[in-house]
Enzyme design. Structure first.
Site, PDB file in Angstrom:
ATOM      1  N   TYR A  26       0.837  -1.211   0.000  1.00 36.66           N
ATOM      2  CA  TYR A  26       0.000   0.000   0.000  1.00 36.66           C
ATOM      3  C   TYR A  26       0.869   1.258   0.000  1.00 36.66           C
ATOM      4  O   TYR A  26       0.435   2.335  -0.420  1.00 36.66           O
ATOM      5  CB  TYR A  26      -0.969  -0.029   1.180  1.00 36.66           C
TER       6      TYR A  26
ATOM      7  N   LYS B  87      -3.852   7.973   3.475  1.00 39.16           N
ATOM      8  CA  LYS B  87      -5.154   7.640   4.081  1.00 39.16           C
ATOM      9  C   LYS B  87      -5.181   8.010   5.563  1.00 39.16           C
ATOM     10  O   LYS B  87      -6.232   8.372   6.093  1.00 39.16           O
ATOM     11  CB  LYS B  87      -5.479   6.153   3.878  1.00 39.16           C
TER      12      LYS B  87
HETATM   13  P1  NAD Z   1     -11.813   3.855  -9.077  1.00 42.46           P
HETATM   14  O1  NAD Z   1     -10.651   3.823  -9.986  1.00 42.46           O
HETATM   15  O2  NAD Z   1     -13.085   3.299  -9.587  1.00 42.46           O
HETATM   16  O3  NAD Z   1     -12.080   5.323  -8.525  1.00 42.46           O
HETATM   17  C1  NAD Z   1     -11.035   6.240  -8.308  1.00 42.46           C
HETATM   18  C2  NAD Z   1     -11.569   7.562  -8.794  1.00 42.46           C
HETATM   19  O4  NAD Z   1     -10.632   8.603  -8.510  1.00 42.46           O
HETATM   20  C3  NAD Z   1     -11.800   7.577 -10.310  1.00 42.46           C
HETATM   21  O5  NAD Z   1     -13.146   7.890 -10.580  1.00 42.46           O
HETATM   22  C4  NAD Z   1     -10.881   8.679 -10.794  1.00 42.46           C
HETATM   23  O6  NAD Z   1     -11.400   9.412 -11.882  1.00 42.46           O
HETATM   24  C5  NAD Z   1     -10.822   9.546  -9.540  1.00 42.46           C
HETATM   25  N1  NAD Z   1      -9.745  10.539  -9.608  1.00 42.46           N
HETATM   26  C6  NAD Z   1      -8.401  10.335  -9.659  1.00 42.46           C
HETATM   27  N2  NAD Z   1      -7.768  11.528  -9.809  1.00 42.46           N
HETATM   28  C7  NAD Z   1      -8.748  12.481  -9.825  1.00 42.46           C
HETATM   29  C8  NAD Z   1      -8.743  13.902  -9.974  1.00 42.46           C
HETATM   30  N3  NAD Z   1      -7.608  14.596 -10.153  1.00 42.46           N
HETATM   31  N4  NAD Z   1      -9.933  14.553  -9.947  1.00 42.46           N
HETATM   32  C9  NAD Z   1     -11.083  13.897  -9.794  1.00 42.46           C
HETATM   33  N5  NAD Z   1     -11.157  12.547  -9.670  1.00 42.46           N
HETATM   34  C10 NAD Z   1     -10.000  11.860  -9.694  1.00 42.46           C
HETATM   35  O7  NAD Z   1     -11.329   3.065  -7.757  1.00 42.46           O
HETATM   36  P2  NAD Z   1     -12.029   2.869  -6.320  1.00 42.46           P
HETATM   37  O8  NAD Z   1     -11.350   1.681  -5.735  1.00 42.46           O
HETATM   38  O9  NAD Z   1     -13.505   2.884  -6.460  1.00 42.46           O
HETATM   39  O10 NAD Z   1     -11.506   4.130  -5.511  1.00 42.46           O
HETATM   40  C11 NAD Z   1     -12.390   5.023  -4.846  1.00 42.46           C
HETATM   41  C12 NAD Z   1     -11.858   5.341  -3.452  1.00 42.46           C
HETATM   42  O11 NAD Z   1     -11.967   4.169  -2.643  1.00 42.46           O
HETATM   43  C13 NAD Z   1     -10.390   5.760  -3.385  1.00 42.46           C
HETATM   44  O12 NAD Z   1     -10.258   6.776  -2.408  1.00 42.46           O
HETATM   45  C14 NAD Z   1      -9.698   4.503  -2.921  1.00 42.46           C
HETATM   46  O13 NAD Z   1      -8.468   4.757  -2.271  1.00 42.46           O
HETATM   47  C15 NAD Z   1     -10.749   3.998  -1.956  1.00 42.46           C
HETATM   48  N6  NAD Z   1     -10.630   2.585  -1.546  1.00 42.46           N
HETATM   49  C16 NAD Z   1     -10.531   1.594  -2.457  1.00 42.46           C
HETATM   50  C17 NAD Z   1     -10.440   0.277  -2.038  1.00 42.46           C
HETATM   51  C18 NAD Z   1     -10.318  -0.860  -3.027  1.00 42.46           C
HETATM   52  O14 NAD Z   1      -9.902  -1.961  -2.625  1.00 42.46           O
HETATM   53  N7  NAD Z   1     -10.704  -0.681  -4.283  1.00 42.46           N
HETATM   54  C19 NAD Z   1     -10.464  -0.021  -0.673  1.00 42.46           C
HETATM   55  C20 NAD Z   1     -10.568   1.017   0.248  1.00 42.46           C
HETATM   56  C21 NAD Z   1     -10.654   2.321  -0.197  1.00 42.46           C
END
Ligand code: NAD
Length: 256
Positions: free
Chosen positions: A157, A164
């Site tokens: 990570y 985070k």
């Molecule tokens: P995802 O790729 O579907 O979503 C990430 C989003 O961030 C995308 O829509 C992208 O366009 C956006 N983004 C990146 N740079 C940007 C910018 N400059 N302006 C506006 N938007 C921007 O992936 P996800 O896993 O759904 O991620 C969403 C959140 O969930 C993130 O914060 C991620 O860290 C968190 N998260 C993910 C997981 C996992 O296992 N997938 C677990 C815990 C937390």
């Protein structure tokens, strides 16, 4: 009436990239609970993937938002002000770190890479909450997405751990500052879910395997699980819950 009913509520959802996105699970759940949605897409390349989803939930506002472009954020909030006159729910579901920073050691992280990851993943929440605050005239709910790597070292990570951790601390500070206006601020902490952003993490398959084997419930979570938790926190049922980090991870965080 169910305390989870969101009829008459207006919600902005930032972070839908495609139908695997956590933000999409949340958008779908908020819509099913009765909320009206504004949905953003990152840029013209992302629009064809996002617009059909936004149309599927009848979102009347579908606009670009790259959080590093203040003019796009201003235009978005102008549109929300004109269309709805207020906002009830803000969903911040975005994160970014460059591939090199994400896959390298924290000890080797550059100042620029660290700053950019913090800006897009954390300070953007501050900026969005600042724009939302004057529109949350009936109170409101702000939600952001964290991960267990904020609390403990999670292999692979890397720089997103401190990012985070900062996001969770920011959630608490915003909760304290916005609470007097009846605005709640909470972080959801989902377990590993196969999304596009997750694909950038080295050994993500191994993280998914470990999450399945070590979680007490021996299973992965889904974007619908996260959506249901978001509805809970955004609804009247969650009106006195703020400053929390809610784990939606089949109990993974409880294990030693
Ligand atoms: P995802 O790729 O579907 O979503 C990430 C989003 O961030 C995308 O829509 C992208 O366009 C956006 N983004 C990146 N740079 C940007 C910018 N400059 N302006 C506006 N938007 C921007 O992936 P996800 O896993 O759904 O991620 C969403 C959140 O969930 C993130 O914060 C991620 O860290 C968190 N998260 C993910 C997981 C996992 O296992 N997938 C677990 C815990 C937390």
């Amino acid at each position: 009436m169910s305390p989870f009913n969101l009829a008459g509520k207006y919600a902005l959802v930032v972070g839908v990239a495609n139908d695997h996105s956590i933000a999409w699970g949340i958008a779908r759940a908020l819509h099913a609970a009765g909320a009206e949605l504004a949905i953003t897409y990152l840029n013209p390349k992302a629009e064809p993937h996002v617009r059909p989803l936004a149309e599927a939930v009848g979102a009347p506002i579908v606009m670009p938002l790259d959080v590093s472009r203040p003019e796009e954020q201003d235009a978005l909030f102008d549109a929300i002000r004109q269309k709805w006159g207020r906002l009830d729910i803000l969903v911040h579901s975005i994160a970014f770190a460059s591939h090199d920073e994400l896959c390298g050691r924290v000890a080797d992280t550059s100042a620029d890479g660290f700053t950019k990851a913090m800006d897009i993943s954390v300070h953007s929440l501050i900026r969005l909450a600042r724009s939302a605050e004057p529109l949350m005239t009936n109170g409101g709910a702000c939600l952001t997405m964290s991960f267990y790597g904020a609390e403990k070292v999670v292999s692979s990570y890397n720089v997103m751990g401190p990012v985070k951790a900062a996001l969770e601390a920011t959630t608490r500070e915003l909760c304290s500052e916005l609470g007097p206006k009846s605005i709640t601020v909470n972080a959801l902490s989902p377990g590993t879910i196969a999304t596009r952003a997750a694909g950038g993490i080295d050994n993500f398959d191994e993280m998914m395997r470990e999450a399945t084997e070590r979680s007490p419930m021996r299973r992965l979570v889904t974007i619908d699980d996260v959506g249901a938790a978001a509805v809970f926190l955004a609804s009247d049922a969650g009106r006195n819950i703020t400053g929390t980090v809610l784990h939606i991870d089949a109990g993974y965080h409880a294990m030693g």
